[in-house]
Design a protein around this motif. Structure first.
Motif, PDB file in Angstrom:
ATOM      1  N   ASP A  14       0.857  -1.181   0.000  1.00  0.00           N
ATOM      2  CA  ASP A  14       0.000   0.000   0.000  1.00  0.00           C
ATOM      3  C   ASP A  14       0.894   1.233   0.000  1.00  0.00           C
ATOM      4  O   ASP A  14       1.851   1.327   0.788  1.00  0.00           O
ATOM      5  N   ASN A  15       0.625   2.181  -0.894  1.00  0.00           N
ATOM      6  CA  ASN A  15       1.475   3.369  -0.925  1.00  0.00           C
ATOM      7  C   ASN A  15       0.656   4.630  -1.129  1.00  0.00           C
ATOM      8  O   ASN A  15      -0.530   4.574  -1.490  1.00  0.00           O
ATOM      9  N   ILE A  21       8.461   9.755   5.900  1.00  0.00           N
ATOM     10  CA  ILE A  21       8.604   8.556   5.065  1.00  0.00           C
ATOM     11  C   ILE A  21       8.733   8.972   3.588  1.00  0.00           C
ATOM     12  O   ILE A  21       7.727   9.225   2.910  1.00  0.00           O
ATOM     13  N   PRO A  22       9.935   9.076   3.057  1.00  0.00           N
ATOM     14  CA  PRO A  22      10.102   9.336   1.621  1.00  0.00           C
ATOM     15  C   PRO A  22       9.886   8.056   0.798  1.00  0.00           C
ATOM     16  O   PRO A  22       9.875   6.949   1.355  1.00  0.00           O
ATOM     17  N   ALA A  23       9.706   8.212  -0.492  1.00  0.00           N
ATOM     18  CA  ALA A  23       9.550   7.051  -1.372  1.00  0.00           C
ATOM     19  C   ALA A  23      10.785   6.164  -1.272  1.00  0.00           C
ATOM     20  O   ALA A  23      11.911   6.654  -1.185  1.00  0.00           O
ATOM     21  N   THR A  66       4.687  10.923  -2.204  1.00  0.00           N
ATOM     22  CA  THR A  66       4.071  10.096  -3.238  1.00  0.00           C
ATOM     23  C   THR A  66       4.900   8.837  -3.508  1.00  0.00           C
ATOM     24  O   THR A  66       6.101   8.912  -3.740  1.00  0.00           O
ATOM     25  N   GLY A  67       4.233   7.695  -3.481  1.00  0.00           N
ATOM     26  CA  GLY A  67       4.891   6.420  -3.750  1.00  0.00           C
ATOM     27  C   GLY A  67       5.466   5.734  -2.541  1.00  0.00           C
ATOM     28  O   GLY A  67       5.864   4.566  -2.629  1.00  0.00           O
ATOM     29  N   ALA A  68       5.526   6.436  -1.407  1.00  0.00           N
ATOM     30  CA  ALA A  68       6.089   5.821  -0.197  1.00  0.00           C
ATOM     31  C   ALA A  68       5.096   4.849   0.419  1.00  0.00           C
ATOM     32  O   ALA A  68       3.879   5.085   0.387  1.00  0.00           O
ATOM     33  N   PRO A  69       5.553   3.727   0.973  1.00  0.00           N
ATOM     34  CA  PRO A  69       4.647   2.775   1.630  1.00  0.00           C
ATOM     35  C   PRO A  69       3.909   3.432   2.800  1.00  0.00           C
ATOM     36  O   PRO A  69       4.510   4.159   3.594  1.00  0.00           O
TER      37      PRO A  69
END
Length: 401
Positions: free
Chosen positions: A48-49, A75-77, A94-97
């Motif tokens: 899930d991201n 939390i970065p991608a 964006t795109g990080a879990p």
């Protein structure tokens, strides 16, 4: 005469894909034909991201707009965060879990910095701005079908599933040559009675556009021995041989007896216009045979016959599953009052007003009609057309890919 449908069925029934399959890196597969269906070994996305830059939260902690939550982590991608503690928010990109425990992401535009944390000016719902694991591709799910010509987006799909290479059919090898002492190459002086050989350049471009390896033997002398020699040389290196003109029964037409001497030839009269004559057969070679197709000599006849007859045959030899072009129903902005017992392919152009117009001269030697047009209007046998009626239209974009 064979109907258009009967002739096309005969061609496609004879065609079987080349046997050789090669595994190529993704960077070399666009435009190639996939030999084996492909499934993904990973889920996409794998976790899930976040679909947004913002803050990962627990919906239960946002009891009203304006709640201020302390920011517990960033939390970065490409980074997996720690489980989200109740009553806190995680800065996420964006795109990080999404961290375990969070069930929504509030976009940063709906948040503001507050004393001791972030102010959430929005009541989120569960799942907001979260892309679920496997929502694009599930583990084991088929992503690409056998027999498809791979487009850039298909290659991207394979890459997203982690596939480093794909099994594709090798390129079809096609030999072309031309007979006729009257043929002159562009750039050379044009003697009386001679013509420039436009078919050579049209066929090369058409074949290369289909991804074929083209071996051009040039113009062959108008003798039986020279024609037989050209056929033997072309057959050894190629899967298919294509010529234009020279397959009638005149004293200077040597292709027909040459093919019959080197293999087998069927002469078809097809109820199409332009076109009608088509030679189909095979030429023997040391390890089997090469297919042979002889096209009409008139440039428009050769071009149209290639598009509607030879192109599907080549696609089938390449391993393509769906070989017929898509057509569209459009309004005719012209009258055609000349019924003909053949299926006709008229050169037409879209007029920008939802209709299609007709080139003024539909002669088989008028190459201008091909350059002017956007596609072919398909006129059924005996059909007459009045302006305002519906017609079937095949865009060149469908026929040149």
């Amino acid at each position: 005469m064979l109907s258009f449908e009967e002739a096309l069925d005969k061609l496609l029934s004879a065609a079987t894909p080349v046997e050789e399959v090669r595994a190529l890196p993704l960077t070399a597969t666009a435009g190639r034909v996939l030999a084996v269906a492909q499934a993904s070994t990973v889920a996409v996305p794998p976790l899930d991201n976040s679909a947004m830059d913002g803050y990962a939260v627990r919906v239960a902690d946002i009891t009203a707009a304006g709640v201020c939550l302390p920011v517990s982590q960033r939390i970065p991608a490409g980074t997996v965060g720690l489980p989200l503690q109740p009553g806190t928010a995680a800065r996420i990109f964006t795109g990080a879990p999404v961290p375990v425990g969070a069930d929504a992401v509030v976009m940063q535009e709906l948040c503001e910095h507050g004393e001791g944390g972030v102010v959430i000016n929005h009541l989120p719902h569960a799942g907001e701005n979260i892309r679920r694991a496997g929502e694009d591709i599930s583990i084991g799910g088929q992503i690409l079908s056998a027999g498809m010509k791979l487009r850039p987006q298909d290659v991207a799909l394979a890459a997203s599933a982690g596939l480093p290479e794909l099994p594709v059919y090798r390129r079809l090898r096609v030999g072309v040559f031309f007979t006729g002492d009257e043929l002159v190459q562009p750039g050379e002086p044009l003697p009386p009675g001679a013509i420039y050989n436009s078919n050579r350049y049209a066929l090369r471009a058409l074949l290369e556009g289909l991804g074929c390896e083209v071996r051009d033997l040039g113009t062959v002398a108008d003798t039986l021995d020279a024609t037989r020699d050209a056929l033997r040389r072309a057959a050894e290196d190629n899967d298919l041989i294509i010529t234009s003109g020279g397959v009638s029964v005149g004293e200077e037409d040597h292709v027909k007896p040459a093919v019959e001497a080197e293999g087998r030839l069927d002469m078809w009269k097809i109820a199409i216009k332009p076109g009608k004559p088509l030679a189909f057969g095979e030429v023997r070679k040391s390890d089997g045979k090469a297919w042979f197709i002889g096209l009409p000599g008139n440039p428009v006849s050769a071009f149209v016959t290639f598009l509607i007859m030879v192109r599907p045959f080549i696609l089938r030899l390449q391993g393509v599953a769906e070989v017929l072009p898509h057509s569209y129903t459009l309004r005719a902005d012209f009258d055609w009052k000349k019924p003909d017992p053949r299926t006709e392919f008229l050169r037409g152009r879209l007029n920008g007003a939802g209709g299609v117009e007709l080139y003024k001269n539909q002669g088989a030697g008028v190459v201008t009609s091909l350059s002017w047009g956007d596609g072919l209007i398909v006129k059924a046998p005996q059909q007459v057309i009045a302006a305002g009626e519906s017609v079937r239209f095949i865009p060149f974009a469908e026929l040149l890919a």
